[in-house]
Scaffold this active site. Structure first.
Site, PDB file in Angstrom:
ATOM      1  CD  GLU A 249     -32.856  26.039 -40.564  1.00 29.31           C
ATOM      2  OE1 GLU A 249     -33.557  25.154 -40.031  1.00 29.31           O
ATOM      3  OE2 GLU A 249     -32.445  27.025 -39.951  1.00 29.31           O
ATOM      4  CB  CYS A 283     -38.440  20.331 -42.465  1.00 26.64           C
ATOM      5  SG  CYS A 283     -38.623  22.095 -42.250  1.00 26.64           S
TER       6      CYS A 283
HETATM    7  P1  NAD Z   1     -33.132  14.913 -51.904  1.00 27.44           P
HETATM    8  O1  NAD Z   1     -32.437  14.733 -50.616  1.00 27.44           O
HETATM    9  O2  NAD Z   1     -32.520  14.330 -53.129  1.00 27.44           O
HETATM   10  O3  NAD Z   1     -33.327  16.467 -52.223  1.00 27.44           O
HETATM   11  C1  NAD Z   1     -33.793  17.406 -51.279  1.00 27.44           C
HETATM   12  C2  NAD Z   1     -33.360  18.793 -51.774  1.00 27.44           C
HETATM   13  O4  NAD Z   1     -31.943  18.883 -51.715  1.00 27.44           O
HETATM   14  C3  NAD Z   1     -33.708  19.028 -53.250  1.00 27.44           C
HETATM   15  O5  NAD Z   1     -34.118  20.355 -53.405  1.00 27.44           O
HETATM   16  C4  NAD Z   1     -32.416  18.772 -54.006  1.00 27.44           C
HETATM   17  O6  NAD Z   1     -32.287  19.548 -55.176  1.00 27.44           O
HETATM   18  C5  NAD Z   1     -31.377  19.163 -52.999  1.00 27.44           C
HETATM   19  N1  NAD Z   1     -30.153  18.382 -53.143  1.00 27.44           N
HETATM   20  C6  NAD Z   1     -30.037  17.036 -53.229  1.00 27.44           C
HETATM   21  N2  NAD Z   1     -28.740  16.675 -53.338  1.00 27.44           N
HETATM   22  C7  NAD Z   1     -28.030  17.832 -53.302  1.00 27.44           C
HETATM   23  C8  NAD Z   1     -26.651  18.126 -53.348  1.00 27.44           C
HETATM   24  N3  NAD Z   1     -25.720  17.172 -53.422  1.00 27.44           N
HETATM   25  N4  NAD Z   1     -26.267  19.438 -53.312  1.00 27.44           N
HETATM   26  C9  NAD Z   1     -27.183  20.433 -53.215  1.00 27.44           C
HETATM   27  N5  NAD Z   1     -28.511  20.214 -53.149  1.00 27.44           N
HETATM   28  C10 NAD Z   1     -28.925  18.931 -53.191  1.00 27.44           C
HETATM   29  O7  NAD Z   1     -34.565  14.337 -51.758  1.00 27.44           O
HETATM   30  P2  NAD Z   1     -35.948  14.626 -52.439  1.00 27.44           P
HETATM   31  O8  NAD Z   1     -36.480  13.347 -52.987  1.00 27.44           O
HETATM   32  O9  NAD Z   1     -35.956  15.817 -53.329  1.00 27.44           O
HETATM   33  O10 NAD Z   1     -36.712  14.988 -51.130  1.00 27.44           O
HETATM   34  C11 NAD Z   1     -36.900  13.979 -50.171  1.00 27.44           C
HETATM   35  C12 NAD Z   1     -36.306  14.280 -48.845  1.00 27.44           C
HETATM   36  O11 NAD Z   1     -35.687  15.536 -48.760  1.00 27.44           O
HETATM   37  C13 NAD Z   1     -37.420  14.309 -47.834  1.00 27.44           C
HETATM   38  O12 NAD Z   1     -37.648  13.030 -47.330  1.00 27.44           O
HETATM   39  C14 NAD Z   1     -36.943  15.269 -46.808  1.00 27.44           C
HETATM   40  O13 NAD Z   1     -36.262  14.576 -45.793  1.00 27.44           O
HETATM   41  C15 NAD Z   1     -35.937  16.121 -47.499  1.00 27.44           C
HETATM   42  N6  NAD Z   1     -36.382  17.498 -47.689  1.00 27.44           N
HETATM   43  C16 NAD Z   1     -36.309  18.312 -46.618  1.00 27.44           C
HETATM   44  C17 NAD Z   1     -36.723  19.619 -46.734  1.00 27.44           C
HETATM   45  C18 NAD Z   1     -36.660  20.561 -45.570  1.00 27.44           C
HETATM   46  O14 NAD Z   1     -37.346  21.571 -45.576  1.00 27.44           O
HETATM   47  N7  NAD Z   1     -35.832  20.304 -44.572  1.00 27.44           N
HETATM   48  C19 NAD Z   1     -37.219  20.080 -47.947  1.00 27.44           C
HETATM   49  C20 NAD Z   1     -37.279  19.205 -49.031  1.00 27.44           C
HETATM   50  C21 NAD Z   1     -36.839  17.908 -48.890  1.00 27.44           C
END
Ligand code: NAD
Length: 479
Positions: A249, A283
């Site tokens: 997702e 999202c």
């Molecule tokens: P990010 O991509 O670092 O993290 C997003 C989420 O993914 C966090 O909960 C993080 O713990 C998890 N994550 C990151 N790297 C991971 C890995 N290698 N393995 C497992 N989990 C991992 O970014 P962020 O600064 O926390 O959030 C920014 C971006 O994340 C946003 O711009 C958005 O695009 C995306 N996001 C999307 C959703 C969604 O509902 N689709 C939710 C939160 C964040």
């Protein structure tokens, strides 16, 4: 009092020892709320062993037994919604009413999966010879690993847990380290509802390290992730290398199409409020606003007026309509989007910068913002802002707006406002998106499938599709 933070492995809440700890910060005040223990290698191994052992009996449990536990989870979630919601506001920032609302909606996910798991049917295929029987059964896939984000910390986690557990799978879930209270509270709900030890395990740590370890483990058979597109692609690639099923997702960049014949002012008002839900960190947040030429001025005036009237503050304070962003990273990201917008000739017609909503220099607050006159290749029009910033642009006709709406690699949600049946049909057929909302916002119900296409993901959560990712098909033939 803030949630007591812990790992949850094999039915036990664990913390302390020589485990590394991470500060959890209140995004409104920047105060430290608590210390989150990270799982050691031994903790991850214990969670894997517990989930593997528990699967042997849980896969044989009756759907009635599973449903009873899920129903109890729904009841307990409703009873505890205020306390859990308050902790979500503390560590994630959203207004208290939104946090409590998130939990009440999630209780319905538990109710619905409790019923729907009774309907995981197989089928009988007519044989070619009279003495042959051909049966198709659907069995739980096994131990699953799930990774959930901070924007809807309760919702994103419970949707994965009820689907896995309802299907007869066991699960190791890594929640969001930035906003962990909801996931610990969820573990407590399942524990108190009588879920056997090992069926659900909660771990914390450095996200990339935990996910790599779990995905590479031969014990894990399925991966489910909610988060950004780049991380999703990374995890899906790793899962592919080990031939493991994925549900992804991921992010979106939802287009909003407002046609001249729509009810313009109500649409503008509804969209402004929906845009700022959870400070735009959603999202499926409406992201690119395409407004038809004759309606443009009227739409922009009302949209900007409502955006400008939203009260930003601490989510615990009465009257707050939008809280802080969940962490400092998001504020820095908004500033970069606004820098790019000004370089690309964008006009800021509301907001545009970081603000101090509490009368001091604390908190990750950003003003609700509207930008116009941006070219289609500017960052705001192409990258997911994931914050309270809305670019608004004009279009001439349906063919043009469909081409522009479909021009990005994402395909999650989309929104259409029109009173023409012909237009509604044409655009709902033409939009490349997993979900199309016409004249209202009606997604993410327990009984409706939620998911994206293209770069926005693989598979659906909710709806009849909810168990598909957690089941394997077995064909049995006998003479
Ligand atoms: P990010 O991509 O670092 O993290 C997003 C989420 O993914 C966090 O909960 C993080 O713990 C998890 N994550 C990151 N790297 C991971 C890995 N290698 N393995 C497992 N989990 C991992 O970014 P962020 O600064 O926390 O959030 C920014 C971006 O994340 C946003 O711009 C958005 O695009 C995306 N996001 C999307 C959703 C969604 O509902 N689709 C939710 C939160 C964040």
């Amino acid at each position: 009092m803030y949630q007591d933070l812990a790992l949850y492995i094999d039915g036990e809440f664990i913390k302390g020892g020589d485990r590394r700890e991470q500060d959890v910060i209140n995004p409104a005040t920047e105060e430290v709320l608590g210390k989150l223990p990270h799982a050691t290698r031994a903790d991850l191994d214990r969670a894997l062993a517990a989930a593997q052992r528990a699967f042997e009996s849980w896969k044989k449990s009756s759907p009635l037994e599973r449903g009873k536990i899920l129903r109890r989870v729904g009841e307990l979630a409703r009873e505890r919604a205020k306390d859990i919601g308050r902790n979500i506001t503390l560590d994630q920032g959203k207004p208290l009413a939104e946090a409590i609302g998130e939990i009440m909606v999630c209780a319905e996910h538990a109710d619905w999966h409790a019923e729907e798991c009774r309907r995981i049917y197989g089928r009988v295929i007519p044989p070619r010879q009279p003495n042959v029987r051909q049966i198709v059964v659907r069995e739980p896939i096994g131990v699953c690993a799930a990774f959930t984000p901070w924007n809807f910390p309760f919702n994103q986690a419970i949707r994965k847990i009820v689907a896995a557990v309802g299907a007869g799978c066991t699960l190791i879930l890594k929640g969001p380290e930035d906003s962990p209270s909801a996931v610990v509270a969820l573990a407590q709900l399942f524990h108190d509802a009588g879920l056997p030890p090992g069926v659900l395990n909660i771990v914390w740590g450095v996200p990339g390290e935990v996910s790599t370890y779990l995905i590479e483990s031969p014990i894990v058979r399925k991966i489910s992730f909610t988060g950004s597109v780049p991380v999703g692609k990374q995890l899906a690639a790793l899962a592919g290398a080990h031939m493991k099923r994925v549900t992804m997702e991921l992010g979106g960049h939802s287009p909003v199409l407002v046609f001249d014949d729509a009810d313009i002012e109500p649409a503008a008002e509804m969209l402004a409020r929906f845009k700022l839900r959870n400070a735009g960190q959603v999202c499926v947040s409406p992201t690119r606003f395409y407004v038809q030429e004759k309606a443009y001025d009227k739409f922009l005036a009302r949209f900007t007026e409502v955006i400008g009237s939203i009260k930003v503050g601490n989510g615990l304070d009465d009257g707050t309509q939008m809280g802080p962003l969940a962490h400092e990273r998001r504020v820095l990201s908004m500033e970069q989007f606004l820098d790019d917008a000004s370089q690309r000739g964008g006009k800021v017609v509301a907001g545009g910068s970081r603000i101090s909503a509490l009368g001091n220099d604390k908190g990750y607050f950003f003003a609700p913002t509207v930008v116009t006159d941006l070219p289609d290749d500017s960052r705001l029009m192409t990258d997911e802002p994931f914050g309270p910033v809305a670019p608004v642009t004009r279009f001439k006709d349906t063919a043009e707006v469909l081409r522009r709406a479909n021009s990005l690699p994402f395909g999650l949600a989309s929104y259409v406002f029109t009173n023409s049946l012909k237009t509604a049909t044409e655009v709902s057929n033409g939009l490349e998106a997993g979900m199309v909302n016409i004249n209202h916002f009606g997604m993410a119900l327990a009984e409706t499938p939620f998911g994206g296409i293209k770069d926005s993901g693989i598979g659906s959560e909710g709806g009849l599709e909810t168990f598909d990712g957690y089941l394997v098909t077995k064909f049995i033939t006998q003479v």
